[in-house]
Design a protein around this motif. Sequence first.
Motif, PDB file in Angstrom:
ATOM      1  N   LEU A  91       0.813  -1.216   0.000  1.00  0.00           N
ATOM      2  CA  LEU A  91       0.000   0.000   0.000  1.00  0.00           C
ATOM      3  C   LEU A  91       0.854   1.279   0.000  1.00  0.00           C
ATOM      4  N   LEU A  92       1.797   1.366   0.951  1.00  0.00           N
ATOM      5  CA  LEU A  92       2.515   2.634   1.109  1.00  0.00           C
ATOM      6  C   LEU A  92       3.445   2.911  -0.062  1.00  0.00           C
ATOM      7  N   SER A  93       3.976   1.853  -0.682  1.00  0.00           N
ATOM      8  CA  SER A  93       4.844   2.064  -1.846  1.00  0.00           C
ATOM      9  C   SER A  93       4.317   1.255  -3.022  1.00  0.00           C
ATOM     10  N   ASN A  94       4.726   1.641  -4.210  1.00  0.00           N
ATOM     11  CA  ASN A  94       4.448   0.859  -5.421  1.00  0.00           C
ATOM     12  C   ASN A  94       5.783   0.301  -5.901  1.00  0.00           C
ATOM     13  N   PRO A  95       6.017  -1.009  -5.714  1.00  0.00           N
ATOM     14  CA  PRO A  95       7.331  -1.569  -6.033  1.00  0.00           C
ATOM     15  C   PRO A  95       7.752  -1.409  -7.483  1.00  0.00           C
ATOM     16  N   VAL A  96       6.805  -1.059  -8.358  1.00  0.00           N
ATOM     17  CA  VAL A  96       7.173  -0.842  -9.769  1.00  0.00           C
ATOM     18  C   VAL A  96       8.051   0.405  -9.901  1.00  0.00           C
ATOM     19  N   ILE A  97       7.775   1.416  -9.074  1.00  0.00           N
ATOM     20  CA  ILE A  97       8.500   2.685  -9.234  1.00  0.00           C
ATOM     21  C   ILE A  97       9.201   3.155  -7.965  1.00  0.00           C
TER      22      ILE A  97
ATOM     23  N   VAL B  86     -18.025   1.971 -12.488  1.00  0.00           N
ATOM     24  CA  VAL B  86     -17.817   2.040 -11.042  1.00  0.00           C
ATOM     25  C   VAL B  86     -17.631   3.494 -10.599  1.00  0.00           C
ATOM     26  N   THR B  87     -18.348   3.874  -9.550  1.00  0.00           N
ATOM     27  CA  THR B  87     -18.141   5.183  -8.938  1.00  0.00           C
ATOM     28  C   THR B  87     -17.372   5.004  -7.632  1.00  0.00           C
ATOM     29  N   PHE B  88     -16.204   5.643  -7.563  1.00  0.00           N
ATOM     30  CA  PHE B  88     -15.409   5.701  -6.330  1.00  0.00           C
ATOM     31  C   PHE B  88     -15.640   7.079  -5.716  1.00  0.00           C
ATOM     32  N   PRO B  89     -15.314   7.261  -4.429  1.00  0.00           N
ATOM     33  CA  PRO B  89     -15.347   8.624  -3.900  1.00  0.00           C
ATOM     34  C   PRO B  89     -14.306   9.462  -4.645  1.00  0.00           C
ATOM     35  N   GLY B  90     -14.762  10.461  -5.383  1.00  0.00           N
ATOM     36  CA  GLY B  90     -13.824  11.281  -6.153  1.00  0.00           C
ATOM     37  C   GLY B  90     -13.830  10.997  -7.639  1.00  0.00           C
ATOM     38  N   SER B  91     -14.645  10.024  -8.084  1.00  0.00           N
ATOM     39  CA  SER B  91     -14.774   9.793  -9.529  1.00  0.00           C
ATOM     40  C   SER B  91     -15.450  11.011 -10.158  1.00  0.00           C
ATOM     41  N   LEU B  92     -15.047  11.336 -11.388  1.00  0.00           N
ATOM     42  CA  LEU B  92     -15.625  12.498 -12.076  1.00  0.00           C
ATOM     43  C   LEU B  92     -16.380  12.113 -13.333  1.00  0.00           C
TER      44      LEU B  92
ATOM     45  N   SER C 274     -10.001   9.380  -7.479  1.00  0.00           N
ATOM     46  CA  SER C 274     -10.503   8.506  -6.419  1.00  0.00           C
ATOM     47  C   SER C 274      -9.684   8.721  -5.145  1.00  0.00           C
ATOM     48  N   TYR C 275     -10.392   8.841  -4.034  1.00  0.00           N
ATOM     49  CA  TYR C 275      -9.751   9.096  -2.732  1.00  0.00           C
ATOM     50  C   TYR C 275      -8.802  10.287  -2.809  1.00  0.00           C
ATOM     51  N   GLY C 276      -9.190  11.289  -3.595  1.00  0.00           N
ATOM     52  CA  GLY C 276      -8.394  12.517  -3.665  1.00  0.00           C
ATOM     53  C   GLY C 276      -7.002  12.324  -4.233  1.00  0.00           C
ATOM     54  N   ASP C 277      -6.764  11.173  -4.897  1.00  0.00           N
ATOM     55  CA  ASP C 277      -5.413  10.857  -5.386  1.00  0.00           C
ATOM     56  C   ASP C 277      -4.402  10.813  -4.246  1.00  0.00           C
ATOM     57  N   TYR C 278      -4.880  10.665  -2.999  1.00  0.00           N
ATOM     58  CA  TYR C 278      -3.949  10.601  -1.873  1.00  0.00           C
ATOM     59  C   TYR C 278      -3.076   9.365  -1.990  1.00  0.00           C
ATOM     60  N   LEU C 279      -1.913   9.434  -1.409  1.00  0.00           N
ATOM     61  CA  LEU C 279      -0.900   8.358  -1.411  1.00  0.00           C
ATOM     62  C   LEU C 279      -0.297   8.223  -2.803  1.00  0.00           C
ATOM     63  N   ARG C 280      -0.986   7.587  -3.726  1.00  0.00           N
ATOM     64  CA  ARG C 280      -0.652   7.576  -5.151  1.00  0.00           C
ATOM     65  C   ARG C 280      -1.981   7.426  -5.869  1.00  0.00           C
ATOM     66  N   CYS C 281      -2.060   7.914  -7.109  1.00  0.00           N
ATOM     67  CA  CYS C 281      -3.322   7.807  -7.847  1.00  0.00           C
ATOM     68  C   CYS C 281      -3.727   6.332  -7.963  1.00  0.00           C
ATOM     69  N   GLY C 282      -4.910   6.008  -7.494  1.00  0.00           N
ATOM     70  CA  GLY C 282      -5.430   4.646  -7.648  1.00  0.00           C
ATOM     71  C   GLY C 282      -4.996   3.679  -6.556  1.00  0.00           C
ATOM     72  N   ALA C 283      -4.076   4.095  -5.688  1.00  0.00           N
ATOM     73  CA  ALA C 283      -3.487   3.162  -4.709  1.00  0.00           C
ATOM     74  C   ALA C 283      -4.501   2.704  -3.670  1.00  0.00           C
ATOM     75  N   ILE C 284      -5.428   3.567  -3.308  1.00  0.00           N
ATOM     76  CA  ILE C 284      -6.406   3.212  -2.275  1.00  0.00           C
ATOM     77  C   ILE C 284      -7.639   2.564  -2.922  1.00  0.00           C
ATOM     78  N   ALA C 285      -8.031   3.085  -4.076  1.00  0.00           N
ATOM     79  CA  ALA C 285      -9.190   2.540  -4.799  1.00  0.00           C
ATOM     80  C   ALA C 285      -8.999   1.064  -5.118  1.00  0.00           C
TER      81      ALA C 285
END
Lengths: 81, 225
Positions: free
Chosen positions: A66-72, B6-12, B51-62
């Motif tokens: 989750l915290l990192s993406n091992p691809v990049i 699919v609608t995620f929180p933050g989908s446009l 989705s999820y405000g692009d927090y962390l990385r785009c798509g990482a939480i969705a």
Amino acid sequence: MPRVVVDVMLKPEILDPQGRAVMGAFTRLGVSGVSDIRQGKRFEITIDGDVTEARLAELHRMAEELLSNPVIETYDLRVEP
Amino acid sequence: MKIGVVTFPGSLDDRDAARAVRIAGGDAVALWHGDADLGGVDAVILPGGFSYGDYLRCGAIARFAPAMRTIIERAHEGMPVLGICNGFQILCESHLLPGALTRNDHLHFVCRDQRLRIESNATAWTSDYAVGQEIVIPLKNGEGGFVADERTLDELEGEGRVVARYVGVNPNGSRRDIAGISNAAGNVVGLMPHPEHAVEELTGPTTDGLGFFTSVLTALVAGRS
């Protein structure tokens, strides 16, 4: 309470435009002797109770999935006293 | 044919994607990210947005949404899945597609009508195009730079899995001008530009995007017969 810190950095071969923009600002502000800046993320995870081996293994899994993406990205995980 | 969006929180762009499905002649079904039941749809579109405000990385939480768990399973079984923009990012984070999408090399959000060349029509979502056909559809992203290691890029090229390439301008620093890719089976496609915004003359620069939505209907009909 114990704290686990996870640092996430883009792999060296991945272009880091944000770090490059910060480097540009250093140059404009007249800072010399700096050849490169890379920007990363730091996660501070506060733990309830002791940091057991099982807890650490779970945090490593979260750092990788989750915290990192091992691809990049790569991550570094350590327990702070 | 039922195509889920699919609608995620933050989908446009979920509504535009559903509209594109209807214009192409399909039934659009609204799916909610928190629901693991896909309501018997034949294919799924992951729309653009943040989705999820692009927090962390785009798509990482969705990627961990209950709906995604089912979609990942069904995609491995061959269900057609199209990820547009944020949806492409979610597909990469889910490891349904290789590589990753990173911040545009020039750091600016880009919004333009973009020329693309269709490089493969051997996917569920591009069969109605001709290989080499050039289309113009909107592009709008801040983190659209496709990256992967050289071996993965060579593999994608060698297996004909580069679905679309930017023509004229590379708007975000994508490696080898890649705008879209597919999985090995061709049922999962990720695309950074937005075909769903180019399906009507009134609102789009062209109607060139419609082919993505008619293609999947053709693929589904062929699969049933």
